[in-house]
Design a protein around this motif. Sequence first.
Motif, PDB file in Angstrom:
ATOM      1  N   SER A 108       0.815  -1.214   0.000  1.00  0.00           N
ATOM      2  CA  SER A 108       0.000   0.000   0.000  1.00  0.00           C
ATOM      3  C   SER A 108       0.850   1.265   0.000  1.00  0.00           C
ATOM      4  O   SER A 108       0.347   2.337  -0.353  1.00  0.00           O
ATOM      5  N   TYR A 109       2.106   1.159   0.382  1.00  0.00           N
ATOM      6  CA  TYR A 109       2.992   2.313   0.265  1.00  0.00           C
ATOM      7  C   TYR A 109       3.491   2.449  -1.170  1.00  0.00           C
ATOM      8  O   TYR A 109       3.565   3.549  -1.718  1.00  0.00           O
ATOM      9  N   ILE A 110       3.817   1.323  -1.780  1.00  0.00           N
ATOM     10  CA  ILE A 110       4.326   1.345  -3.147  1.00  0.00           C
ATOM     11  C   ILE A 110       3.234   1.760  -4.131  1.00  0.00           C
ATOM     12  O   ILE A 110       3.439   2.581  -5.020  1.00  0.00           O
ATOM     13  N   GLU A 111       2.048   1.202  -3.980  1.00  0.00           N
ATOM     14  CA  GLU A 111       0.926   1.430  -4.902  1.00  0.00           C
ATOM     15  C   GLU A 111      -0.339   1.542  -4.064  1.00  0.00           C
ATOM     16  O   GLU A 111      -1.055   0.553  -3.863  1.00  0.00           O
ATOM     17  N   PRO A 112      -0.636   2.740  -3.520  1.00  0.00           N
ATOM     18  CA  PRO A 112      -1.684   2.859  -2.501  1.00  0.00           C
ATOM     19  C   PRO A 112      -3.045   2.282  -2.902  1.00  0.00           C
ATOM     20  O   PRO A 112      -3.659   1.563  -2.109  1.00  0.00           O
ATOM     21  N   TYR A 113      -3.517   2.575  -4.095  1.00  0.00           N
ATOM     22  CA  TYR A 113      -4.865   2.115  -4.461  1.00  0.00           C
ATOM     23  C   TYR A 113      -4.927   0.591  -4.537  1.00  0.00           C
ATOM     24  O   TYR A 113      -5.733  -0.051  -3.859  1.00  0.00           O
ATOM     25  N   GLN A 114      -4.063  -0.001  -5.348  1.00  0.00           N
ATOM     26  CA  GLN A 114      -4.129  -1.450  -5.531  1.00  0.00           C
ATOM     27  C   GLN A 114      -3.673  -2.191  -4.277  1.00  0.00           C
ATOM     28  O   GLN A 114      -4.195  -3.261  -3.950  1.00  0.00           O
ATOM     29  N   GLY A 115      -2.700  -1.645  -3.566  1.00  0.00           N
ATOM     30  CA  GLY A 115      -2.258  -2.296  -2.340  1.00  0.00           C
ATOM     31  C   GLY A 115      -3.388  -2.423  -1.339  1.00  0.00           C
ATOM     32  O   GLY A 115      -3.602  -3.483  -0.740  1.00  0.00           O
ATOM     33  N   ALA A 116      -4.142  -1.335  -1.151  1.00  0.00           N
ATOM     34  CA  ALA A 116      -5.250  -1.364  -0.196  1.00  0.00           C
ATOM     35  C   ALA A 116      -6.418  -2.185  -0.727  1.00  0.00           C
ATOM     36  O   ALA A 116      -7.046  -2.953   0.017  1.00  0.00           O
ATOM     37  N   ALA A 117      -6.724  -2.030  -2.009  1.00  0.00           N
ATOM     38  CA  ALA A 117      -7.859  -2.756  -2.599  1.00  0.00           C
ATOM     39  C   ALA A 117      -7.662  -4.258  -2.490  1.00  0.00           C
ATOM     40  O   ALA A 117      -8.575  -5.002  -2.100  1.00  0.00           O
ATOM     41  N   THR A 118      -6.475  -4.726  -2.832  1.00  0.00           N
ATOM     42  CA  THR A 118      -6.238  -6.169  -2.797  1.00  0.00           C
ATOM     43  C   THR A 118      -6.095  -6.679  -1.374  1.00  0.00           C
ATOM     44  O   THR A 118      -6.279  -7.870  -1.111  1.00  0.00           O
ATOM     45  N   GLY A 119      -5.762  -5.782  -0.427  1.00  0.00           N
ATOM     46  CA  GLY A 119      -5.814  -6.177   0.976  1.00  0.00           C
ATOM     47  C   GLY A 119      -7.233  -6.531   1.395  1.00  0.00           C
ATOM     48  O   GLY A 119      -7.471  -7.521   2.093  1.00  0.00           O
ATOM     49  N   VAL A 120      -8.190  -5.734   0.945  1.00  0.00           N
ATOM     50  CA  VAL A 120      -9.598  -6.041   1.208  1.00  0.00           C
ATOM     51  C   VAL A 120      -9.986  -7.344   0.523  1.00  0.00           C
ATOM     52  O   VAL A 120     -10.601  -8.236   1.124  1.00  0.00           O
ATOM     53  N   GLY A 121      -9.615  -7.487  -0.754  1.00  0.00           N
ATOM     54  CA  GLY A 121      -9.973  -8.702  -1.488  1.00  0.00           C
ATOM     55  C   GLY A 121      -9.415  -9.951  -0.847  1.00  0.00           C
ATOM     56  O   GLY A 121     -10.097 -10.985  -0.762  1.00  0.00           O
ATOM     57  N   GLY A 122      -8.177  -9.881  -0.362  1.00  0.00           N
ATOM     58  CA  GLY A 122      -7.550 -11.049   0.246  1.00  0.00           C
ATOM     59  C   GLY A 122      -8.222 -11.474   1.530  1.00  0.00           C
ATOM     60  O   GLY A 122      -8.461 -12.663   1.761  1.00  0.00           O
ATOM     61  N   ILE A 123      -8.562 -10.518   2.394  1.00  0.00           N
ATOM     62  CA  ILE A 123      -9.186 -10.887   3.664  1.00  0.00           C
ATOM     63  C   ILE A 123     -10.597 -11.401   3.444  1.00  0.00           C
ATOM     64  O   ILE A 123     -11.070 -12.294   4.151  1.00  0.00           O
ATOM     65  N   GLY A 288      -3.930 -16.247  -1.921  1.00  0.00           N
ATOM     66  CA  GLY A 288      -3.524 -14.906  -1.518  1.00  0.00           C
ATOM     67  C   GLY A 288      -2.020 -14.821  -1.562  1.00  0.00           C
ATOM     68  O   GLY A 288      -1.397 -15.033  -2.607  1.00  0.00           O
ATOM     69  N   GLY A 289      -1.391 -14.545  -0.394  1.00  0.00           N
ATOM     70  CA  GLY A 289       0.052 -14.521  -0.327  1.00  0.00           C
ATOM     71  C   GLY A 289       0.644 -15.856  -0.751  1.00  0.00           C
ATOM     72  O   GLY A 289       0.194 -16.915  -0.328  1.00  0.00           O
ATOM     73  N   ALA A 290       1.634 -15.821  -1.631  1.00  0.00           N
ATOM     74  CA  ALA A 290       2.345 -16.995  -2.165  1.00  0.00           C
ATOM     75  C   ALA A 290       1.532 -17.790  -3.176  1.00  0.00           C
ATOM     76  O   ALA A 290       1.993 -18.817  -3.673  1.00  0.00           O
TER      77      ALA A 290
END
Length: 757
Positions: A108-123, A288-290
């Motif tokens: 989310s620091y590198i790419e705020p929109y996609q970093g945060a959006a995919t955090g929601v999608g993953g959880i 998700g991760g990995a």
Amino acid sequence: MTLDTVKHATETPDASQPWKELGLKEDEYARIREILGRRPTGAELAMYSVMWSEHCSYKSSKIHLKQFGEKAPRNDAMLVGIGENAGVVDVGQGYAVTFKVESHNHPSYIEPYQGAATGVGGIVRDILAMGARPVAVVDPLRFGAADHPDTKRVLPGVVAGIGGYGNCLGLPNIGGEVVFDACYQGNPLVNAGCIGVMKHEDLHLAKASGPGNKVILYGARTGGDGIGGVSVLASETFDAASDSASGTGKPKKRPAVQVGDPFQEKLLIECTLEVFKEKLVAGIQDLGGAGLSCATSELASAGSGGMRVELDTVPLRDATLSPEEILMSESQERMCAIVEPQHVDRFMEICEKWDVIATVIGEVTDGERLEIFWHGEQIVDVPPGTVAHEGPTYHRPYERPSWQDALQADDAGKLPRPQTADELRAQVLALVSSPNQASKAWVTDQYDRFVQGNTVLAQPEDAGMVRIDEETNLGVAMATDGNGRYAKLDPYTGAQLALAEAYRNVAATGAKPLAISDCLNFGSPEDPGVMWQFAEACRGLADGCLELGTPVTGGNVSLYNQTGETAIHPTPVVAVLGVIDDVNRRTPVAFADAGQLLYLLGDTAAEFGGSAWSEVVHGHLGGLPPKVDLGREKLLGEILISASRDGMIDAAHDLSDGGVIQALTESCLRGGNGARIVVPEELDAFTFLFSESAGRAIVSVPRSEELRFTDMCNARGLPATRIGVVDGDAIEVQGEFEIPLAELREAHEATIPALLA
């Protein structure tokens, strides 16, 4: 280029491999060779590198996390605990609720929109994988200094990503936090939580059993996004010069950030729930991760046999991807299901109905190995447990930092206090208009809080609450809390204060706290001082949960939140889930009715270490945080729940950051009514207004219920002090000052929009 098959790896033991570039240590690479009895293939190396990363294996933290199991309180509501995609608790009436909080900080620091959006999608997919329908999300957020130029880049992008993804899914965002502190400048914390609901019989686990059962990958095609997300981004610190000072992030790291498609995820959710309903799935895991490395190894490891996968059958967005890249890709909106042969056709029909791509990529075997093939050539032959669950365990050295004593000795109680009523009034306005205490409506108004029609409480309430049964009005509440300033002063106490505040917030709404999830955000584990902070926070949280009777059901550890030598404040975020029999009996924070009596519950002491007042007025951090009395917290919770259930109170607001005056401001503005306040005889006005003593709340009591309420408090031994009445259009602290609600509202609501304009 020769395909690196198992046969080729055996024949070329000395071939050079990029283990270091993939985030592995030399001894870890040696251990992999020892496990396999040869060098790994490129595909095997990719799998071990992501699964043995800090993010996936918890190699630096798991020796401390064991306490959550060893000290777990007995709780009959627990159905599934640590080790699955998410914890599950029984909430009555045949319903089970699953919930979890995770981090997506570095992306989310590198790419705020996609970093945060995919955090929601993953959880959300973690919750879905348990067999539940996701019903709400929460988002604890922390950013750098509010007036720093890069905050204007990161915060709007993160908020837009969370809102864009969650709103498109049709999930209400009911809670969270927004905190500003310079320590998060190069390492914002983007934590995301989700709540899901199911019947007990709908519970699903991540395991692959039954030889001959098919492995089906379904959802989005696999692309090149997210490669190295957990091994490169989430398992190392940022470089001070290249990452933070530029304010733009490292361009070469952008491909490690996933790209989300919420509309595809919505189709995936409905498709998955339908195959669950028809009982077509024997085991399931989200990707998700990995990515596939995680899904295949964890499913096989948790099952009773092995697994064979034909990797070249995986649907791709990019035909140039190598086998290693396919295994490491963290492309979003994908799930992996284990399906009995007789159910495959029907499974495929449902996927086609929802326009979800589904492909049989392998099957469960009666062996003990995870075997992966590429166009008929074997590229992976590993014991799946060694990939998924037997990663390295680090006993990192830890010691109390040399600066800790001096920090605690720098007592905030010695700071200059206001000497006149005018100074006191001015400091109240400074506090309520400060970025951390000001209204966060600029953020929360971008989220749909009421979609689906079952939200009964949402920001800025103490906890979010949703109804889960429309006939009985059964509901659940969740609050997330964490104060990095407290934890910096004393990580053991700071973790317990986070737990206590979230517990108190849930109880203030009338819901009974049941269990917790956590998201533990810390700096580099290679720093002994950081590891001491982590160890102390884990110990504090485990001890606190044992005393409150709220087990840890699962969570997340995020380390390496550090730029160069500068680590974030230790930030344990705690999410408490509670249940309420009838959401119509909920307690809001708003003082809605004039004439009601205001009571302060609990004891107030001169406790200002880490306080909002010390930060806002003096820019100070030092001393000791407020003391914790978890027995008192439990009693306070019981009183708040009973008073809510029995109609003795009409409003309640916990006291935390900013103390009494912050809570009064929020409750008055929320209800549109003022308050006339009398300072208790045993306190001075300053301590009364700004102290952050824990274990306290303010309630509004109808006059008809005053005797019954005070009798209950007295009988239970909870201090209850009448401090005023709901009345007028101002907050008047008698003998000190008066501030009209219009002036308070302007101060409270203008700050964030002005900073982000």
